[in-house]
Design a protein around this motif. Structure first.
Motif, PDB file in Angstrom:
ATOM      1  N   LYS A 156      26.668  30.086  42.905  1.00 51.77           N
ATOM      2  CA  LYS A 156      27.974  29.773  42.320  1.00 51.77           C
ATOM      3  C   LYS A 156      29.045  29.507  43.364  1.00 51.77           C
ATOM      4  O   LYS A 156      29.992  28.767  43.114  1.00 51.77           O
ATOM      5  CB  LYS A 156      28.413  30.909  41.381  1.00 51.77           C
ATOM      6  N   SER A 157      28.898  30.120  44.528  1.00 49.55           N
ATOM      7  CA  SER A 157      29.887  29.905  45.584  1.00 49.55           C
ATOM      8  C   SER A 157      29.580  28.658  46.404  1.00 49.55           C
ATOM      9  O   SER A 157      30.458  28.126  47.080  1.00 49.55           O
ATOM     10  CB  SER A 157      29.936  31.122  46.512  1.00 49.55           C
ATOM     11  N   GLY A 158      28.310  28.204  46.365  1.00 51.70           N
ATOM     12  CA  GLY A 158      27.907  27.063  47.173  1.00 51.70           C
ATOM     13  C   GLY A 158      27.686  27.396  48.629  1.00 51.70           C
ATOM     14  O   GLY A 158      27.538  26.505  49.463  1.00 51.70           O
ATOM     15  N   MET A 215      35.151  36.955  43.440  1.00 52.73           N
ATOM     16  CA  MET A 215      34.311  36.411  42.376  1.00 52.73           C
ATOM     17  C   MET A 215      33.951  37.467  41.343  1.00 52.73           C
ATOM     18  O   MET A 215      34.010  37.217  40.137  1.00 52.73           O
ATOM     19  CB  MET A 215      33.033  35.833  42.991  1.00 52.73           C
ATOM     20  N   PHE A 216      33.607  38.676  41.787  1.00 55.96           N
ATOM     21  CA  PHE A 216      33.101  39.686  40.866  1.00 55.96           C
ATOM     22  C   PHE A 216      34.134  40.728  40.437  1.00 55.96           C
ATOM     23  O   PHE A 216      34.003  41.306  39.363  1.00 55.96           O
ATOM     24  CB  PHE A 216      31.891  40.389  41.480  1.00 55.96           C
ATOM     25  N   LEU A 217      35.157  40.968  41.276  1.00 55.41           N
ATOM     26  CA  LEU A 217      36.137  41.999  40.937  1.00 55.41           C
ATOM     27  C   LEU A 217      37.560  41.468  40.801  1.00 55.41           C
ATOM     28  O   LEU A 217      38.454  42.197  40.366  1.00 55.41           O
ATOM     29  CB  LEU A 217      36.118  43.107  42.001  1.00 55.41           C
ATOM     30  N   GLY A 218      37.775  40.215  41.192  1.00 57.15           N
ATOM     31  CA  GLY A 218      39.107  39.633  41.044  1.00 57.15           C
ATOM     32  C   GLY A 218      40.096  40.069  42.103  1.00 57.15           C
ATOM     33  O   GLY A 218      41.294  39.840  41.974  1.00 57.15           O
ATOM     34  N   VAL A 219      39.619  40.719  43.167  1.00 55.72           N
ATOM     35  CA  VAL A 219      40.490  41.165  44.257  1.00 55.72           C
ATOM     36  C   VAL A 219      39.889  40.714  45.585  1.00 55.72           C
ATOM     37  O   VAL A 219      38.728  40.311  45.648  1.00 55.72           O
ATOM     38  CB  VAL A 219      40.660  42.700  44.256  1.00 55.72           C
ATOM     39  N   THR A 220      40.670  40.788  46.643  1.00 55.17           N
ATOM     40  CA  THR A 220      40.167  40.495  47.982  1.00 55.17           C
ATOM     41  C   THR A 220      40.404  41.694  48.885  1.00 55.17           C
ATOM     42  O   THR A 220      41.187  42.595  48.561  1.00 55.17           O
ATOM     43  CB  THR A 220      40.846  39.255  48.598  1.00 55.17           C
ATOM     44  N   CYS A 221      39.715  41.700  50.011  1.00 53.09           N
ATOM     45  CA  CYS A 221      39.857  42.775  51.008  1.00 53.09           C
ATOM     46  C   CYS A 221      40.353  42.180  52.320  1.00 53.09           C
ATOM     47  O   CYS A 221      40.161  40.999  52.589  1.00 53.09           O
ATOM     48  CB  CYS A 221      38.515  43.456  51.274  1.00 53.09           C
ATOM     49  N   ARG A 233      40.328  30.184  50.075  1.00 55.73           N
ATOM     50  CA  ARG A 233      40.495  29.149  49.044  1.00 55.73           C
ATOM     51  C   ARG A 233      39.257  29.061  48.157  1.00 55.73           C
ATOM     52  O   ARG A 233      39.362  28.898  46.935  1.00 55.73           O
ATOM     53  CB  ARG A 233      40.776  27.792  49.700  1.00 55.73           C
ATOM     54  N   LEU A 234      38.088  29.159  48.778  1.00 50.64           N
ATOM     55  CA  LEU A 234      36.851  29.101  48.010  1.00 50.64           C
ATOM     56  C   LEU A 234      36.780  30.252  47.016  1.00 50.64           C
ATOM     57  O   LEU A 234      36.387  30.067  45.857  1.00 50.64           O
ATOM     58  CB  LEU A 234      35.647  29.148  48.949  1.00 50.64           C
ATOM     59  N   GLY A 235      37.161  31.445  47.457  1.00 50.33           N
ATOM     60  CA  GLY A 235      37.170  32.593  46.565  1.00 50.33           C
ATOM     61  C   GLY A 235      38.055  32.365  45.353  1.00 50.33           C
ATOM     62  O   GLY A 235      37.679  32.689  44.219  1.00 50.33           O
ATOM     63  N   ASP A 236      39.230  31.798  45.580  1.00 50.21           N
ATOM     64  CA  ASP A 236      40.146  31.506  44.470  1.00 50.21           C
ATOM     65  C   ASP A 236      39.536  30.474  43.514  1.00 50.21           C
ATOM     66  O   ASP A 236      39.655  30.599  42.286  1.00 50.21           O
ATOM     67  CB  ASP A 236      41.481  30.983  45.008  1.00 50.21           C
ATOM     68  N   GLN A 237      38.890  29.465  44.082  1.00 48.99           N
ATOM     69  CA  GLN A 237      38.289  28.419  43.248  1.00 48.99           C
ATOM     70  C   GLN A 237      37.137  28.961  42.406  1.00 48.99           C
ATOM     71  O   GLN A 237      37.036  28.674  41.214  1.00 48.99           O
ATOM     72  CB  GLN A 237      37.801  27.272  44.136  1.00 48.99           C
ATOM     73  N   VAL A 238      36.274  29.753  43.033  1.00 47.20           N
ATOM     74  CA  VAL A 238      35.131  30.314  42.305  1.00 47.20           C
ATOM     75  C   VAL A 238      35.609  31.254  41.209  1.00 47.20           C
ATOM     76  O   VAL A 238      35.073  31.266  40.101  1.00 47.20           O
ATOM     77  CB  VAL A 238      34.174  31.051  43.271  1.00 47.20           C
ATOM     78  N   PHE A 239      36.644  32.041  41.507  1.00 46.99           N
ATOM     79  CA  PHE A 239      37.181  32.986  40.524  1.00 46.99           C
ATOM     80  C   PHE A 239      37.674  32.269  39.273  1.00 46.99           C
ATOM     81  O   PHE A 239      37.533  32.763  38.154  1.00 46.99           O
ATOM     82  CB  PHE A 239      38.322  33.796  41.154  1.00 46.99           C
ATOM     83  N   GLN A 240      38.255  31.080  39.468  1.00 46.13           N
ATOM     84  CA  GLN A 240      38.743  30.321  38.325  1.00 46.13           C
ATOM     85  C   GLN A 240      37.608  29.823  37.437  1.00 46.13           C
ATOM     86  O   GLN A 240      37.795  29.619  36.238  1.00 46.13           O
ATOM     87  CB  GLN A 240      39.587  29.124  38.804  1.00 46.13           C
ATOM     88  N   ARG A 241      36.412  29.642  38.005  1.00 41.79           N
ATOM     89  CA  ARG A 241      35.295  29.059  37.259  1.00 41.79           C
ATOM     90  C   ARG A 241      34.433  30.089  36.530  1.00 41.79           C
ATOM     91  O   ARG A 241      33.790  29.757  35.543  1.00 41.79           O
ATOM     92  CB  ARG A 241      34.398  28.247  38.211  1.00 41.79           C
ATOM     93  N   VAL A 242      34.392  31.327  37.038  1.00 45.01           N
ATOM     94  CA  VAL A 242      33.452  32.292  36.480  1.00 45.01           C
ATOM     95  C   VAL A 242      33.999  32.945  35.221  1.00 45.01           C
ATOM     96  O   VAL A 242      35.213  33.005  34.992  1.00 45.01           O
ATOM     97  CB  VAL A 242      33.100  33.388  37.512  1.00 45.01           C
ATOM     98  N   GLU A 243      33.073  33.439  34.392  1.00 42.36           N
ATOM     99  CA  GLU A 243      33.450  34.181  33.192  1.00 42.36           C
ATOM    100  C   GLU A 243      34.090  35.501  33.610  1.00 42.36           C
ATOM    101  O   GLU A 243      33.664  36.136  34.572  1.00 42.36           O
ATOM    102  CB  GLU A 243      32.208  34.443  32.346  1.00 42.36           C
TER     103      GLU A 243
END
Length: 265
Positions: free
Chosen positions: A107-109, A136-142, A46-56
């Motif tokens: 940025k992730s806290g 956060m940086f690539l828009g994908v998860t592993c 969930r945190l990854g999704d939230q951070v992704f929404q905030r970053v450029e």
């Protein structure tokens, strides 16, 4: 800056390098220890999704094109020496990683919650990288596979184990910490690799060029800043004919709090 995922269509204009790589025998997937459960895995997702929404963000096709051009230039600079190109990509990633980790933690806290230097912290980094950093940086998860070892990692001078300085449990400091401390190796399974979109590897480099080796360097550099000396390499690569992408991360040493040991120029 994160990459914005795009639909996978084989359209012209991407960073193509030539003919497709010859098929290779897939490396067996890493085993997951039966009693080890990564703490807070769902909250990290969930945190990854939230951070992704905030970053450029940057369009993933643009990212793939820029990266492909860089790889081509490196190959030209080393006169087609693939081993040297792989080394240069990894070193470049290492130098990025040691600078990127501070931005990531801010940025992730997660900075205040990481039990840096603790004997179970390495296992915690698997899901942090897979679910938060890659997102956060690539828009994908592993996905993550763990390998359990009976031998503990060498403990550097000044490193310790247990609770954090405040006496509170951080990420992974729970009932699973004992099992997590035995984890010295894990695999990051990438079904999607934005750096390799639309890429074809020429025959002369097939099976030898680790096209996305910069990612291994970034991981190694970032973890070294967090007192974890690791070995990081691709063991499966779609561009080399495998069915998926797999990065293997192996803990070599828990360092003292003295900054990165080196490895990048």
């Amino acid at each position: 800056m994160a990459a914005t995922p795009q639909a996978q269509t084989n359209t012209p204009g991407g960073p193509a390098l030539g003919a497709s790589a010859a098929p290779a025998t897939p490396v067996a997937a890493a085993a997951t220890p039966a009693r080890y459960v990564v703490s807070q895995a769902q909250s990290l997702q969930r945190l990854g999704d939230q951070v992704f929404q905030r970053v450029e963000k940057i369009n993933s096709e643009v990212l793939a094109l820029i990266y492909g051009s860089m790889v081509v230039q490196i190959l030209k600079d080393v006169d087609g020496n693939v081993d040297e190109a792989n080394t240069q990509l990894e070193k470049m990633g290492f130098n990025i990683g040691i600078r990127l980790v501070e931005e990531f933690l801010a940025k992730s806290g997660l900075g205040a919650k990481c039990n840096v230097g603790k004997d179970h912290f390495f296992a915690d980094t698997a899901e942090i990288i897979a679910k938060v950093a890659f997102k956060m940086f690539l828009g994908v998860t592993c996905s993550v596979n763990y390998i359990q070892s009976a031998a503990p990692a060498p403990l550097g001078k000044g490193a310790a184990s247990g609770m954090d300085a405040s006496g509170k449990a951080g990420i992974g400091a729970d009932a699973t910490a004992t099992g997590a401390a035995a984890i010295r190796e894990y695999a990051l399974i990438m079904d999607e690799n934005p750096l390799a979109d639309f890429v074809e590897v020429p025959e002369q480099y097939a099976g030898k060029l680790s096209y996305s080796n910069i990612l291994c360097g970034v991981i190694r550099g970032a973890l070294e800043m967090l007192q974890l000396k690791v070995e990081c390499r691709f063991v499966r690569d779609v561009l080399q004919g495998h069915d998926t992408n797999e990065i293997r991360v192996v803990l070599k040493e828990i360092l003292s709090d003295s900054g990165p040991a080196g490895g990048g120029d």
